[in-house]
Design a protein around this motif. Structure first.
Motif, PDB file in Angstrom:
ATOM      1  N   VAL A 123       0.863  -1.181   0.000  1.00 27.93           N
ATOM      2  CA  VAL A 123       0.000   0.000   0.000  1.00 27.93           C
ATOM      3  C   VAL A 123       0.897   1.228   0.000  1.00 27.93           C
ATOM      4  CG1 VAL A 123      -1.844   1.247   1.172  1.00 27.93           C
ATOM      5  CG2 VAL A 123      -1.767  -1.254   1.285  1.00 27.93           C
ATOM      6  N   VAL A 124       0.801   2.026  -1.057  1.00 28.97           N
ATOM      7  CA  VAL A 124       1.629   3.218  -1.210  1.00 28.97           C
ATOM      8  C   VAL A 124       0.794   4.453  -0.924  1.00 28.97           C
ATOM      9  CG1 VAL A 124       3.061   4.582  -2.780  1.00 28.97           C
ATOM     10  CG2 VAL A 124       3.093   2.083  -2.911  1.00 28.97           C
ATOM     11  N   SER A 125       1.284   5.273  -0.004  1.00 22.95           N
ATOM     12  CA  SER A 125       0.621   6.524   0.346  1.00 22.95           C
ATOM     13  C   SER A 125       1.165   7.646  -0.537  1.00 22.95           C
ATOM     14  CB  SER A 125       0.860   6.844   1.828  1.00 22.95           C
ATOM     15  OG  SER A 125       0.504   8.177   2.120  1.00 22.95           O
ATOM     16  N   ARG A 126       0.305   8.248  -1.332  1.00 22.76           N
ATOM     17  CA  ARG A 126       0.753   9.348  -2.191  1.00 22.76           C
ATOM     18  C   ARG A 126       1.146  10.576  -1.371  1.00 22.76           C
ATOM     19  NH1 ARG A 126      -0.090   7.913  -7.360  1.00 22.76           N
ATOM     20  NH2 ARG A 126      -1.881   6.589  -7.912  1.00 22.76           N
ATOM     21  N   GLU A 127       0.611  10.692  -0.170  1.00 20.37           N
ATOM     22  CA  GLU A 127       0.880  11.856   0.664  1.00 20.37           C
ATOM     23  C   GLU A 127       2.364  12.004   0.972  1.00 20.37           C
ATOM     24  OE1 GLU A 127      -1.444  13.512   4.428  1.00 20.37           O
ATOM     25  OE2 GLU A 127      -0.239  11.743   4.936  1.00 20.37           O
ATOM     26  N   ASP A 128       3.019  10.892   1.333  1.00 16.94           N
ATOM     27  CA  ASP A 128       4.428  10.976   1.715  1.00 16.94           C
ATOM     28  C   ASP A 128       5.314   9.973   0.986  1.00 16.94           C
ATOM     29  OD1 ASP A 128       3.591   8.619   2.902  1.00 16.94           O
ATOM     30  OD2 ASP A 128       3.649   9.408   4.945  1.00 16.94           O
ATOM     31  N   GLY A 129       4.734   9.151   0.111  1.00 15.26           N
ATOM     32  CA  GLY A 129       5.526   8.187  -0.638  1.00 15.26           C
ATOM     33  C   GLY A 129       5.867   6.927   0.122  1.00 15.26           C
ATOM     34  N   ASP A 130       5.460   6.837   1.385  1.00 17.52           N
ATOM     35  CA  ASP A 130       5.787   5.649   2.172  1.00 17.52           C
ATOM     36  C   ASP A 130       5.010   4.435   1.656  1.00 17.52           C
ATOM     37  OD1 ASP A 130       7.574   6.901   3.763  1.00 17.52           O
ATOM     38  OD2 ASP A 130       6.262   7.102   5.507  1.00 17.52           O
ATOM     39  N   ALA A 131       5.636   3.263   1.800  1.00 14.69           N
ATOM     40  CA  ALA A 131       5.016   2.022   1.368  1.00 14.69           C
ATOM     41  C   ALA A 131       4.883   1.075   2.553  1.00 14.69           C
ATOM     42  CB  ALA A 131       5.838   1.366   0.265  1.00 14.69           C
ATOM     43  N   THR A 132       3.729   0.467   2.697  1.00 13.68           N
ATOM     44  CA  THR A 132       3.484  -0.546   3.714  1.00 13.68           C
ATOM     45  C   THR A 132       3.295  -1.883   3.000  1.00 13.68           C
ATOM     46  OG1 THR A 132       2.425   1.078   5.158  1.00 13.68           O
ATOM     47  CG2 THR A 132       1.986  -1.245   5.617  1.00 13.68           C
ATOM     48  N   VAL A 133       4.093  -2.878   3.386  1.00 18.31           N
ATOM     49  CA  VAL A 133       4.136  -4.139   2.642  1.00 18.31           C
ATOM     50  C   VAL A 133       3.626  -5.282   3.513  1.00 18.31           C
ATOM     51  CG1 VAL A 133       5.591  -5.714   1.304  1.00 18.31           C
ATOM     52  CG2 VAL A 133       6.141  -3.274   1.376  1.00 18.31           C
ATOM     53  N   PHE A 134       2.795  -6.143   2.932  1.00 19.79           N
ATOM     54  CA  PHE A 134       2.298  -7.344   3.597  1.00 19.79           C
ATOM     55  C   PHE A 134       2.783  -8.550   2.790  1.00 19.79           C
ATOM     56  CE2 PHE A 134      -0.579  -3.862   4.392  1.00 19.79           C
ATOM     57  CZ  PHE A 134      -0.830  -3.948   5.760  1.00 19.79           C
ATOM     58  N   ASN A 135       3.622  -9.387   3.399  1.00 21.25           N
ATOM     59  CA  ASN A 135       4.214 -10.526   2.716  1.00 21.25           C
ATOM     60  C   ASN A 135       3.657 -11.835   3.264  1.00 21.25           C
ATOM     61  OD1 ASN A 135       6.049  -9.134   1.009  1.00 21.25           O
ATOM     62  ND2 ASN A 135       7.408  -8.793   2.740  1.00 21.25           N
ATOM     63  N   GLN A 136       3.048 -12.639   2.408  1.00 20.49           N
ATOM     64  CA  GLN A 136       2.649 -13.979   2.809  1.00 20.49           C
ATOM     65  C   GLN A 136       3.890 -14.865   2.914  1.00 20.49           C
ATOM     66  OE1 GLN A 136      -0.135 -15.292  -0.179  1.00 20.49           O
ATOM     67  NE2 GLN A 136      -1.854 -14.225   0.761  1.00 20.49           N
ATOM     68  N   ALA A 137       3.785 -15.927   3.706  1.00 20.38           N
ATOM     69  CA  ALA A 137       4.928 -16.819   3.884  1.00 20.38           C
ATOM     70  C   ALA A 137       5.244 -17.608   2.623  1.00 20.38           C
ATOM     71  CB  ALA A 137       4.662 -17.787   5.034  1.00 20.38           C
ATOM     72  N   GLY A 138       4.232 -17.954   1.861  1.00 16.08           N
ATOM     73  CA  GLY A 138       4.433 -18.761   0.668  1.00 16.08           C
ATOM     74  C   GLY A 138       4.063 -20.213   0.902  1.00 16.08           C
ATOM     75  N   PRO A 139       3.944 -21.003  -0.180  1.00 16.24           N
ATOM     76  CA  PRO A 139       3.538 -22.402  -0.056  1.00 16.24           C
ATOM     77  C   PRO A 139       4.665 -23.263   0.499  1.00 16.24           C
ATOM     78  CG  PRO A 139       4.126 -21.924  -2.314  1.00 16.24           C
ATOM     79  CD  PRO A 139       4.201 -20.613  -1.578  1.00 16.24           C
TER      80      PRO A 139
END
Length: 311
Positions: A93-109
């Motif tokens: 999720v990228v915030s246009r307000e400040d350019g910060d990115a919040t990342v959610f990573n699944q573990a994988g199979p």
């Protein structure tokens, strides 16, 4: 040819919002979906630089089919080995307000032992044609901590150089196989060595077997400790945007420099310029060509020590 390995390939989903506010609803004003995982992002950058590259790793299920389809659509050659489990998705999720990115990573199979054996057999064939192998990202469930160590050993047999970009136990388990370059960020370096000081942390990884350590310090650039010396390379300007692809762009530059036999100061200059040029781009795996051209001749590289003896 540069071979990139993504053992935990993903379909990367990126949402853009005006501002990210905890405990609030958000309207998504743009959405990107593309094949990802760190090695795939590295391959995208290498291809844009005109470097012959091949993507390998593990992919399975409907998500794996979707990411392979996207690779074909953009012309990236892939030798992903199929597995039964469904490949993961990542959400940024990228915030246009400040350019910060919040990342959610699944573990994988979870990868089964026979799937890992099938992959290593195919990898042993592919690596014969590679000058450099890039090993990037997390290990999916089911793989041993020494998975990257096994792949580095096979690359050494094929006389291919290796660039390792991972963290935690997978990084520590690979060091005594002598990877040519490891690229932790400052937090990863502190986590595996206990040193908050970048130089001390890099020296610790060299003592454990890494031939060169390139530590990324975010907007402050790179610190490199190698058999030939140590350097700091810093960007000449701060750029706003989405920083999630900067590390992968850096790794692409390191791999391209190794393949070309470029001296370390030149490799680091390219790596800082290319990683900085990735920041203005909305998704990982892209870089702004104009920014890259502007910065690649401007990045200062400070020679800290002319020589360094392996501990």
């Amino acid at each position: 040819m540069i071979l990139t390995v993504t053992l935990n390939a993903a379909l990367d989903v990126t949402y853009f919002v005006d501002a990210l506010v905890p405990r609030a609803s958000h309207r998504v004003d743009a959405l990107h979906e593309r094949a990802g995982g760190k090695g795939v992002n590295v391959a995208r950058v290498l291809a844009a630089l005109g470097q012959p590259t091949m993507v390998t790793g593990l992919a399975g299920g409907p998500t794996g089919a979707a990411l392979r389809g996207e690779l074909r659509a953009v012309g990236l050659a892939d030798e992903l080995v199929p597995i039964a489990g469904d490949s993961r998705r990542t959400v940024t999720v990228v915030s246009r307000e400040d350019g910060d990115a919040t990342v959610f990573n699944q573990a994988g199979p979870t990868v089964q032992p026979d799937e890992w054996r099938a992959f290593t057999a195919r990898y042993a064939q592919l690596v014969r044609d590679a000058e450099v192998v890039v090993l990037s990202g997390s290990l999916p469930p089911g793989l041993p901590d020494d998975a990257y160590a096994q792949l580095i050993t096979l690359a050494a047999v094929a006389d291919a150089a290796t660039v390792l970009d991972t963290s935690g136990p997978a990084l520590l388990a690979a060091l005594d196989t002598g990877p040519d370059v490891v690229k932790p960020n400052a937090a990863e370096l502190a986590a595996v060595t206990g040193h908050q000081d970048i130089a001390a942390g890099a020296a610790a990884l060299r003592a454990l077997g890494a031939r060169a350590v390139v530590a990324s310090c975010g907007p402050d650039g790179l610190y490199a400790l190698t058999e030939q010396g140590s350097w700091r390379a810093t960007p000449t300007e701060r750029l706003s945007g989405n920083p999630t692809g900067a590390g992968d762009a850096c790794v692409a530059a390191l791999a391209a420099g190794l393949a070309a036999g470029t001296p370390w100061p030149g490799i680091l200059r390219e790596a800082v310029a290319l990683s900085a040029a990735a920041v203005p781009c909305p998704v990982a795996g892209d870089f702004d060509a104009d920014t890259y051209r502007r910065l690649r001749t401007a990045v200062p590289v400070e020679d800290i020590h002319a020589t360094h003896t392996h501990p």
